[in-house]
Scaffold this motif. Sequence first.
Motif, PDB file in Angstrom:
ATOM      1  N   ARG A   1       0.843  -1.198   0.000  1.00 35.19           N
ATOM      2  CA  ARG A   1       0.000   0.000   0.000  1.00 35.19           C
ATOM      3  C   ARG A   1       0.880   1.250   0.000  1.00 35.19           C
ATOM      4  NH1 ARG A   1      -5.445  -0.078   0.980  1.00 35.19           N
ATOM      5  NH2 ARG A   1      -6.367  -2.149   1.343  1.00 35.19           N
ATOM      6  N   PRO A   2       0.368   2.371  -0.528  1.00 37.19           N
ATOM      7  CA  PRO A   2       1.200   3.583  -0.650  1.00 37.19           C
ATOM      8  C   PRO A   2       1.787   4.061   0.670  1.00 37.19           C
ATOM      9  CG  PRO A   2      -0.780   3.792  -1.974  1.00 37.19           C
ATOM     10  CD  PRO A   2      -0.945   2.540  -1.179  1.00 37.19           C
ATOM     11  N   LEU A   3       0.972   4.097   1.744  1.00 39.89           N
ATOM     12  CA  LEU A   3       1.493   4.588   3.017  1.00 39.89           C
ATOM     13  C   LEU A   3       2.558   3.652   3.574  1.00 39.89           C
ATOM     14  CD1 LEU A   3       1.383   6.743   5.157  1.00 39.89           C
ATOM     15  CD2 LEU A   3      -0.500   5.493   6.264  1.00 39.89           C
ATOM     16  N   ALA A   4       2.348   2.359   3.429  1.00 36.96           N
ATOM     17  CA  ALA A   4       3.347   1.391   3.889  1.00 36.96           C
ATOM     18  C   ALA A   4       4.658   1.563   3.121  1.00 36.96           C
ATOM     19  CB  ALA A   4       2.809  -0.032   3.732  1.00 36.96           C
ATOM     20  N   ARG A   5       4.565   1.800   1.825  1.00 36.96           N
ATOM     21  CA  ARG A   5       5.777   2.021   1.037  1.00 36.96           C
ATOM     22  C   ARG A   5       6.467   3.323   1.426  1.00 36.96           C
ATOM     23  NH1 ARG A   5       4.054   0.121  -5.126  1.00 36.96           N
ATOM     24  NH2 ARG A   5       3.981  -2.134  -4.661  1.00 36.96           N
ATOM     25  N   ALA A   6       5.679   4.339   1.784  1.00 40.92           N
ATOM     26  CA  ALA A   6       6.275   5.607   2.200  1.00 40.92           C
ATOM     27  C   ALA A   6       7.054   5.436   3.492  1.00 40.92           C
ATOM     28  CB  ALA A   6       5.187   6.662   2.361  1.00 40.92           C
ATOM     29  N   VAL A   7       6.475   4.723   4.467  1.00 38.44           N
ATOM     30  CA  VAL A   7       7.180   4.491   5.735  1.00 38.44           C
ATOM     31  C   VAL A   7       8.413   3.620   5.502  1.00 38.44           C
ATOM     32  CG1 VAL A   7       6.972   3.529   8.053  1.00 38.44           C
ATOM     33  CG2 VAL A   7       5.050   4.768   7.054  1.00 38.44           C
ATOM     34  N   ALA A   8       8.307   2.633   4.608  1.00 40.82           N
ATOM     35  CA  ALA A   8       9.466   1.796   4.286  1.00 40.82           C
ATOM     36  C   ALA A   8      10.581   2.621   3.655  1.00 40.82           C
ATOM     37  CB  ALA A   8       9.040   0.665   3.348  1.00 40.82           C
ATOM     38  N   SER A   9      10.217   3.544   2.777  1.00 38.99           N
ATOM     39  CA  SER A   9      11.220   4.426   2.168  1.00 38.99           C
ATOM     40  C   SER A   9      11.880   5.307   3.217  1.00 38.99           C
ATOM     41  CB  SER A   9      10.570   5.290   1.086  1.00 38.99           C
ATOM     42  OG  SER A   9       9.993   4.492   0.075  1.00 38.99           O
ATOM     43  N   LEU A  10      11.076   5.792   4.167  1.00 39.24           N
ATOM     44  CA  LEU A  10      11.627   6.612   5.243  1.00 39.24           C
ATOM     45  C   LEU A  10      12.615   5.820   6.081  1.00 39.24           C
ATOM     46  CD1 LEU A  10      11.613   9.276   6.854  1.00 39.24           C
ATOM     47  CD2 LEU A  10       9.669   8.369   8.146  1.00 39.24           C
ATOM     48  N   GLU A  11      12.301   4.559   6.351  1.00 37.67           N
ATOM     49  CA  GLU A  11      13.228   3.743   7.137  1.00 37.67           C
ATOM     50  C   GLU A  11      14.537   3.514   6.391  1.00 37.67           C
ATOM     51  OE1 GLU A  11      13.413  -0.353   9.760  1.00 37.67           O
ATOM     52  OE2 GLU A  11      11.765  -0.057   8.356  1.00 37.67           O
ATOM     53  N   MET A  12      14.470   3.292   5.092  1.00 39.99           N
ATOM     54  CA  MET A  12      15.705   3.128   4.321  1.00 39.99           C
ATOM     55  C   MET A  12      16.558   4.385   4.387  1.00 39.99           C
ATOM     56  SD  MET A  12      14.627   0.889   0.949  1.00 39.99           S
ATOM     57  CE  MET A  12      13.010   1.628   0.628  1.00 39.99           C
ATOM     58  N   PHE A  13      15.919   5.549   4.305  1.00 39.89           N
ATOM     59  CA  PHE A  13      16.652   6.814   4.397  1.00 39.89           C
ATOM     60  C   PHE A  13      17.294   6.968   5.775  1.00 39.89           C
ATOM     61  CE2 PHE A  13      16.622  11.283   5.712  1.00 39.89           C
ATOM     62  CZ  PHE A  13      17.471  11.830   4.765  1.00 39.89           C
ATOM     63  N   VAL A  14      16.535   6.654   6.823  1.00 38.19           N
ATOM     64  CA  VAL A  14      17.065   6.768   8.188  1.00 38.19           C
ATOM     65  C   VAL A  14      18.249   5.826   8.373  1.00 38.19           C
ATOM     66  CG1 VAL A  14      16.540   6.337  10.623  1.00 38.19           C
ATOM     67  CG2 VAL A  14      14.901   7.555   9.199  1.00 38.19           C
ATOM     68  N   GLY A  15      18.154   4.615   7.838  1.00 36.99           N
ATOM     69  CA  GLY A  15      19.251   3.666   7.985  1.00 36.99           C
ATOM     70  C   GLY A  15      20.528   4.137   7.316  1.00 36.99           C
ATOM     71  N   VAL A  16      20.408   4.668   6.116  1.00 36.15           N
ATOM     72  CA  VAL A  16      21.593   5.159   5.399  1.00 36.15           C
ATOM     73  C   VAL A  16      22.209   6.349   6.120  1.00 36.15           C
ATOM     74  CG1 VAL A  16      22.392   6.224   3.260  1.00 36.15           C
ATOM     75  CG2 VAL A  16      20.838   4.274   3.166  1.00 36.15           C
ATOM     76  N   MET A  17      21.379   7.298   6.550  1.00 33.74           N
ATOM     77  CA  MET A  17      21.886   8.481   7.237  1.00 33.74           C
ATOM     78  C   MET A  17      22.501   8.130   8.589  1.00 33.74           C
ATOM     79  SD  MET A  17      21.547  10.832   5.102  1.00 33.74           S
ATOM     80  CE  MET A  17      22.086  12.151   6.189  1.00 33.74           C
TER      81      MET A  17
END
Length: 222
Positions: free
Chosen positions: A189-205
Motif C-alpha cells: 500500500r502507498p502509506l506502507a511504502r512511504a514508511v518503508a522508504s523513510l526507514e531506508m533513508f534513516v538507515g543510510v543516514m
Amino acid sequence: MQVRHRRLLILTRRHPSAILLVVQLAGLLLYPLLETTRAGPLALSAFGIAVLIFTTGMVRRTPGLTWLSVCLALPAIVLLVLQGVWQMHWLLPWSAALEALFYFYAAGSLVAYMLGDMRATTDELFAAGATFTLLAWGFAYSFEVLQAVQPGSFMAAVNAEQPRTWSELMFLSFALLSSTGIGDVIPVRPLARAVASLEMFVGVMYLAAVVSRLIGLTLLRR
C-alpha cells in the motif's frame, strides 16, 4: 557468587548500552519461538514490558528527558498487560503506536548521548548497536500500526493475504534499515511504502553520520 554479582553490577553500570543491545537481540530469537505457542501473547507482553522498563533506565543516562520516556512507557505497559492477561487484542494498534514513539525517542536520546562529546567510549560504541536495534523496533511497531489501520499493507510469499506476524515485520524492518534488501515481505500500500522508504533513508543516514563519526573518533584517539 557475591563476586559474580558485583562484576555483573559493575558491567551494567559501565556498559548499560551493551546490556540493552543483548536484551534486544535476545528478543529477536525469543519472539519467533513464543508467538506461535498458547502462552505466547502473555510471554511476549511480559518481555515487551521488560524491554520498555530497561530502555527507560537507559534513557536516564542520556540527555533525553526521563519523564517523557516514562509518560510514553507507562501507558504502553498498561495496554500490554491488558492484552496479555485479559486478551484485549483490539488494543494492539494503540500499544504499538506508543511503543513506536517510545523507541524512536529512546533512539534519539542515544544519538544525543553518542554525539555529546568528542571522545568515543566503549559504551558509546555499544550504544551505536543499541540505537540501530531501537530504530528497527520502532519501525516494526509502526508497520504493526499500519497493518492494523490498513489491512493488507504488507504481503509475503507465504500466506500472502494473511496479516504478517511480528517476526515478519521485524525481519522487514531490519532488512530496510540495513539496506540489505526487502526479502519475501514487501509493502504494497502507498502509506506502507512511504514508511518503508523513510526507514531506508534513516538507515543510510544513521550509518553515514553517527557510526562513521564514532569510528573516526576511535581511530583518532588511537
